[in-house]
Design a protein around this motif. Structure first.
Motif, PDB file in Angstrom:
ATOM      1  N   ALA A  78      10.606 -14.463   1.752  1.00 46.53           N
ATOM      2  CA  ALA A  78      10.729 -14.188   0.312  1.00 46.53           C
ATOM      3  C   ALA A  78       9.705 -13.156  -0.144  1.00 46.53           C
ATOM      4  N   LEU A  79       8.483 -13.272   0.339  1.00 46.59           N
ATOM      5  CA  LEU A  79       7.457 -12.298  -0.015  1.00 46.59           C
ATOM      6  C   LEU A  79       7.823 -10.907   0.496  1.00 46.59           C
ATOM      7  N   LEU A  80       8.327 -10.856   1.729  1.00 48.49           N
ATOM      8  CA  LEU A  80       8.731  -9.562   2.298  1.00 48.49           C
ATOM      9  C   LEU A  80       9.856  -8.947   1.473  1.00 48.49           C
ATOM     10  N   ALA A  81      10.819  -9.751   1.069  1.00 46.92           N
ATOM     11  CA  ALA A  81      11.937  -9.231   0.270  1.00 46.92           C
ATOM     12  C   ALA A  81      11.424  -8.667  -1.057  1.00 46.92           C
ATOM     13  N   ALA A  82      10.448  -9.328  -1.651  1.00 45.79           N
ATOM     14  CA  ALA A  82       9.935  -8.886  -2.950  1.00 45.79           C
ATOM     15  C   ALA A  82       9.225  -7.538  -2.838  1.00 45.79           C
ATOM     16  N   VAL A  83       8.360  -7.379  -1.839  1.00 47.51           N
ATOM     17  CA  VAL A  83       7.639  -6.106  -1.734  1.00 47.51           C
ATOM     18  C   VAL A  83       8.546  -5.007  -1.198  1.00 47.51           C
ATOM     19  N   THR A  84       9.568  -5.371  -0.413  1.00 49.34           N
ATOM     20  CA  THR A  84      10.531  -4.360   0.033  1.00 49.34           C
ATOM     21  C   THR A  84      11.295  -3.789  -1.157  1.00 49.34           C
TER      22      THR A  84
ATOM     23  N   ASP B  13       6.911   8.934   1.561  1.00 46.95           N
ATOM     24  CA  ASP B  13       8.067   8.066   1.802  1.00 46.95           C
ATOM     25  C   ASP B  13       7.665   6.704   2.344  1.00 46.95           C
ATOM     26  N   LEU B  14       6.367   6.474   2.534  1.00 46.48           N
ATOM     27  CA  LEU B  14       5.893   5.313   3.290  1.00 46.48           C
ATOM     28  C   LEU B  14       5.232   4.271   2.391  1.00 46.48           C
ATOM     29  N   ALA B  15       5.531   2.995   2.665  1.00 45.69           N
ATOM     30  CA  ALA B  15       4.799   1.871   2.085  1.00 45.69           C
ATOM     31  C   ALA B  15       4.405   0.935   3.224  1.00 45.69           C
ATOM     32  N   TRP B  16       3.238   0.355   3.111  1.00 45.40           N
ATOM     33  CA  TRP B  16       2.763  -0.560   4.156  1.00 45.40           C
ATOM     34  C   TRP B  16       2.484  -1.913   3.526  1.00 45.40           C
ATOM     35  N   PHE B  17       2.888  -2.981   4.243  1.00 42.30           N
ATOM     36  CA  PHE B  17       2.755  -4.336   3.719  1.00 42.30           C
ATOM     37  C   PHE B  17       1.741  -5.140   4.524  1.00 42.30           C
TER      38      PHE B  17
ATOM     39  N   ALA C  71       9.003  -1.512  -3.021  1.00 39.23           N
ATOM     40  CA  ALA C  71       8.842  -0.230  -2.330  1.00 39.23           C
ATOM     41  C   ALA C  71      10.030   0.685  -2.602  1.00 39.23           C
ATOM     42  N   ARG C  72      11.220   0.114  -2.639  1.00 40.35           N
ATOM     43  CA  ARG C  72      12.406   0.920  -2.948  1.00 40.35           C
ATOM     44  C   ARG C  72      12.337   1.471  -4.365  1.00 40.35           C
ATOM     45  N   GLU C  73      11.850   0.653  -5.302  1.00 38.07           N
ATOM     46  CA  GLU C  73      11.690   1.125  -6.676  1.00 38.07           C
ATOM     47  C   GLU C  73      10.730   2.314  -6.730  1.00 38.07           C
ATOM     48  N   LEU C  74       9.758   2.326  -5.844  1.00 38.68           N
ATOM     49  CA  LEU C  74       8.772   3.400  -5.805  1.00 38.68           C
ATOM     50  C   LEU C  74       9.261   4.600  -4.996  1.00 38.68           C
ATOM     51  N   GLY C  75      10.480   4.524  -4.483  1.00 37.79           N
ATOM     52  CA  GLY C  75      11.036   5.632  -3.723  1.00 37.79           C
ATOM     53  C   GLY C  75      10.563   5.719  -2.292  1.00 37.79           C
ATOM     54  N   ARG C  76      10.087   4.606  -1.741  1.00 40.29           N
ATOM     55  CA  ARG C  76       9.572   4.594  -0.369  1.00 40.29           C
ATOM     56  C   ARG C  76      10.675   4.119   0.572  1.00 40.29           C
ATOM     57  N   SER C  77      11.093   4.980   1.474  1.00 39.23           N
ATOM     58  CA  SER C  77      12.217   4.683   2.369  1.00 39.23           C
ATOM     59  C   SER C  77      11.775   4.216   3.746  1.00 39.23           C
ATOM     60  N   SER C  78      10.474   4.250   4.017  1.00 38.07           N
ATOM     61  CA  SER C  78       9.928   3.794   5.292  1.00 38.07           C
ATOM     62  C   SER C  78       8.872   2.752   5.003  1.00 38.07           C
TER      63      SER C  78
ATOM     64  N   TRP D  48       0.840  -1.195   0.000  1.00 34.43           N
ATOM     65  CA  TRP D  48       0.000   0.000   0.000  1.00 34.43           C
ATOM     66  C   TRP D  48       0.878   1.250   0.000  1.00 34.43           C
ATOM     67  N   THR D  49       0.547   2.205  -0.850  1.00 40.26           N
ATOM     68  CA  THR D  49       1.183   3.513  -0.836  1.00 40.26           C
ATOM     69  C   THR D  49       0.104   4.554  -1.117  1.00 40.26           C
ATOM     70  N   SER D  50       0.420   5.813  -0.812  1.00 43.69           N
ATOM     71  CA  SER D  50      -0.478   6.914  -1.130  1.00 43.69           C
ATOM     72  C   SER D  50       0.290   8.007  -1.851  1.00 43.69           C
ATOM     73  N   ASP D  51      -0.356   8.625  -2.804  1.00 38.64           N
ATOM     74  CA  ASP D  51       0.209   9.797  -3.472  1.00 38.64           C
ATOM     75  C   ASP D  51      -0.386  11.094  -2.937  1.00 38.64           C
TER      76      ASP D  51
END
Length: 328
Positions: A99-105, A79-83, A108-115, A71-74
């Motif tokens: 493995a799932l956590l690594a994939a969405v992490t 800076d935030l993504a929630w899993f 999130a980095r690709e989307l510029g989310r640092s938190s 989940w992210t919001s524009d």
């Protein structure tokens, strides 16, 4: 295990995700209501308020055994993504959750989310998984349920007294469905009053609620098969909207509802508006949704004021969840 992105049009995989939800709920939280196809499809198309999450499935030998939702919001908290993560009980402790956590992490980095944030029902497994992945505990939330038949006998009198003795300067509007067009502009400020609810040690910026987000919320709830009901407090002298409460009732499971936002603008607190709003909502739902026999609500464990209101109504604890956050 392969990790694939899922769209709402992929009905076969959506159905497997619904089955996964049922299996997880049965073991982890039997009091919870699992996803239906309508609810999950609506979420994947529209999210909570017009911003759908990215849904990923962990697939092993043709079967969905894991789910990861990002989940992210524009609108705010850029800076935030929630899993949301889940693994089938029969396939746990084999590295699939990691493995799932690594994939969405990585996503999130690709989307510029640092938190990033993650949560789960209170358990040693939730704590161990989150802390082992470098997340820090931020907040405890408590889920409560109200069985309509268990509302205390004196609650209606308590509401009447609060309205008579403390809330005489206010009028109350009840409505179902979309907010009338003429109230939308005021609703943006009223909705933002929820920012006063405690986040404890979770790092969150205040949320913003432009009209398009409010409309997105109404569309998303309808697409998920929910009927919205509201009670709004209006200051009689000025016409200002100063408080509201929302309950959503599932069309597929009309015997229960979700208590959503309840909030009062800071300048108008101290007039017992919270308990009046929720009491009037209970009366309203008895008329428009008489088959609805229970309601669920969530509060931060530190939200003493709203917890006191809910307990006065007869809500009882059904579960506790833990939220964690990680920087970088």
């Amino acid at each position: 295990m392969d990790i694939v992105r899922v769209t709402p049009d992929d009905t076969a995989t959506v159905d497997q995700l619904v089955g996964l939800s049922e299996a997880i709920v049965k073991v982890d939280c039997p009091w919870e209501h699992p996803f239906t196809r309508t609810r999950l499809t609506g979420m994947l198309r529209y999210g909570w308020d017009g911003e759908p999450p990215e849904q990923y499935a962990g697939v092993l030998e043709g079967h969905v055994i894991g789910s990861a939702r990002l989940w992210t919001s524009d609108y705010d908290n850029l800076d935030l993504a929630w899993f949301d993560l889940g693994v089938h009980p029969d396939h746990r402790r084999r590295g699939h959750g990691t493995a799932l956590l690594a994939a969405v992490t990585e996503r999130a980095r690709e989307l510029g989310r640092s938190s990033t944030g993650i949560g789960g029902w209170e358990s040693a497994a939730t704590r161990g998984f989150a802390e082992g992945a470098g997340f820090t505990f931020g907040q405890e939330e408590v889920a409560r349920r109200l069985d309509v038949d268990d509302v205390p006998d004196g609650f209606a009198e308590l509401v009447d007294r609060a309205r008579r003795d403390h809330a005489g300067a206010y009028e109350f509007l009840t409505m179902s469905g979309p907010v009338p067009q003429e109230l939308l502009a005021q609703m943006t400020d009223l909705q933002a009053a929820i920012n006063d609810a405690p986040w404890d040690d979770i790092d969150m910026e205040p949320e913003v609620f432009p009209i398009e987000r409010l409309l997105g919320y109404e569309q998303a709830q309808a697409a998920s098969g929910r009927r919205l009901h509201r009670v709004i407090a209006r200051h009689a002298a000025t016409g200002e909207l100063v408080g509201h409460t929302i309950v959503a009732v599932s069309g597929e499971r009309p015997d229960y509802g979700d208590q959503q936002d309840t909030t009062v603008v800071r300048e108008h607190r101290g007039h017992r508006l919270g308990i009046v709003l929720k009491g009037l909502m209970l009366d309203y739902l008895r008329r428009v949704e008489p088959q609805c026999r229970s309601f669920d609500t969530w509060n931060a464990a530190s939200n003493d004021h709203m917890i006191a209101v809910n307990e006065a109504m007869g809500f009882h604890v059904i579960g506790r969840s833990l939220a964690y956050q990680r920087k970088g």
